[in-house]
Motif scaffolding. Structure first.
Motif, PDB file in Angstrom:
ATOM      1  N   UNK A 169       6.606   0.846   6.581  1.00 36.69           N
ATOM      2  CA  UNK A 169       6.164   0.322   7.871  1.00 36.69           C
ATOM      3  C   UNK A 169       5.196  -0.825   7.622  1.00 36.69           C
ATOM      4  N   UNK A 170       5.037  -1.666   8.612  1.00 37.99           N
ATOM      5  CA  UNK A 170       4.237  -2.878   8.449  1.00 37.99           C
ATOM      6  C   UNK A 170       2.819  -2.693   8.989  1.00 37.99           C
ATOM      7  N   UNK A 171       1.955  -3.637   8.602  1.00 33.85           N
ATOM      8  CA  UNK A 171       0.589  -3.633   9.127  1.00 33.85           C
ATOM      9  C   UNK A 171       0.600  -3.750  10.639  1.00 33.85           C
ATOM     10  N   UNK A 199       0.882  -1.170   0.000  1.00 34.90           N
ATOM     11  CA  UNK A 199       0.000   0.000   0.000  1.00 34.90           C
ATOM     12  C   UNK A 199       0.915   1.214   0.000  1.00 34.90           C
ATOM     13  N   UNK A 200       1.108   1.808  -1.176  1.00 32.40           N
ATOM     14  CA  UNK A 200       2.130   2.848  -1.326  1.00 32.40           C
ATOM     15  C   UNK A 200       1.528   4.163  -1.790  1.00 32.40           C
ATOM     16  N   UNK A 201       2.081   5.270  -1.283  1.00 29.99           N
ATOM     17  CA  UNK A 201       1.747   6.599  -1.781  1.00 29.99           C
ATOM     18  C   UNK A 201       0.261   6.894  -1.812  1.00 29.99           C
ATOM     19  N   UNK A 202      -0.239   7.198  -2.998  1.00 28.51           N
ATOM     20  CA  UNK A 202      -1.648   7.538  -3.186  1.00 28.51           C
ATOM     21  C   UNK A 202      -2.560   6.499  -2.547  1.00 28.51           C
ATOM     22  N   UNK A 243       1.457  -6.869   5.454  1.00 27.99           N
ATOM     23  CA  UNK A 243       1.296  -5.806   4.459  1.00 27.99           C
ATOM     24  C   UNK A 243       2.322  -4.709   4.711  1.00 27.99           C
ATOM     25  N   UNK A 244       2.918  -4.184   3.642  1.00 28.74           N
ATOM     26  CA  UNK A 244       3.924  -3.127   3.766  1.00 28.74           C
ATOM     27  C   UNK A 244       3.370  -1.823   3.193  1.00 28.74           C
ATOM     28  N   UNK A 245       3.577  -0.762   3.949  1.00 32.37           N
ATOM     29  CA  UNK A 245       3.071   0.564   3.604  1.00 32.37           C
ATOM     30  C   UNK A 245       4.246   1.520   3.437  1.00 32.37           C
TER      31      UNK A 245
END
Length: 265
Positions: A174-176, A115-118, A135-137
């Motif tokens: 960062x992680x979930x 889950x990146x950026x926008x 999940x990685x953000x």
């Protein structure tokens, strides 16, 4: 090239719950102008659908979304950026997808993979969030040179102040699990079970009188919109999308190389 014929967003309804699915898995659901337009149509369809009271927003394939389609939205000419007022195409601004509703029904983000950026911004704007373990953000706007003011405001709004300060200033992954501990997310789901957990949560919400739920959604989004618009207003004079640093960062990403030294201009 994106065309109207391509179905980048799918819509389905069962048991009063709408499922809105980003359907560009070959590009990790990268958000192009056309994806934004189709997502807007899907959210409006849900808002007006008499058969749906709650929606789940998710992504098909290995990730919820890798964020903005860099090659389309961030490699425009300077003239295009000036004409459009930013990276987004005309009618393709993702910042107000959830604040133009009529009926103000709740939307649950069910995210996994990346889950990146926008896509991080869109997730944080949803009324409830379910994140799969692992999940990685990343707030990519920081390292891309576009600034993180609006995202910082969303972290603050979700009461993750110190954590939000760190993420906005470092732009690190960062992680979930970290996000859940910081209070960003409502549920931490076992890997591969995010849709199931989101559906359980949606059915809990749907048991209530719908108008009662919608007043809360409208109130929540009004305050969220006020805070994020103030943040955008403060940052707008910098016009970071016209900076040399942004241009270098976007080109470096597209060319799969480390960016050169940033110049602060």
């Amino acid at each position: 090239m994106d065309t109207e014929a391509q179905n980048f967003v799918e819509y389905a309804v069962a048991d009063r719950v709408a499922t809105i699915t980003l359907n560009r898995p070959d590009k990790l659901n990268a958000v192009s102008d056309e994806v934004v337009r189709q997502l807007d149509v899907a959210l409006n369809r849900f808002d007006l659908d008499p058969e749906a009271d709650v929606a789940i927003l998710n992504g098909k394939g290995r990730a919820f979304s890798s964020g903005a389609d860099v090659r389309q939205r961030q490699l425009r000419s300077r003239e295009e950026f000036e004409r459009l007022g930013g990276p987004q195409g005309r009618g393709a601004n993702s910042a107000d997808l959830l604040t133009r509703a009529v009926n103000w029904k709740p939307v649950i983000a069910a995210v996994h993979g990346y889950v990146l950026g926008l896509a991080l911004g869109l997730t944080l704007e949803c009324d409830l969030i379910v994140a799969a373990e692992g999940t990685r953000f990343q707030l990519t706007e920081t390292s891309r040179g576009l600034g993180a003011s609006r995202y910082w405001a969303l972290f603050q709004y979700r009461a993750a102040a110190a954590f939000g300060d760190e993420i906005a200033l470092t732009g690190r992954f960062f992680t979930a699990e970290e996000g859940f501990e910081a209070g960003l997310f409502n549920r931490l789901a076992p890997e591969g079970k995010h849709l199931e957990v989101a559906c359980e949560l949606a059915l809990q919400v749907a048991k209530n009188p719908p108008l009662s739920v919608r007043t809360t959604v409208r109130t929540r989004r009004w305050y969220m919109q006020r805070l994020t618009r103030e943040a955008q207003f403060i940052a707008e004079p910098f016009k970071l999308y016209l900076s040399e640093d942004f241009q270098e960062a976007a080109r470096a990403f597209a060319e799969k190389r480390p960016p050169g030294r940033f110049k602060g201009r």
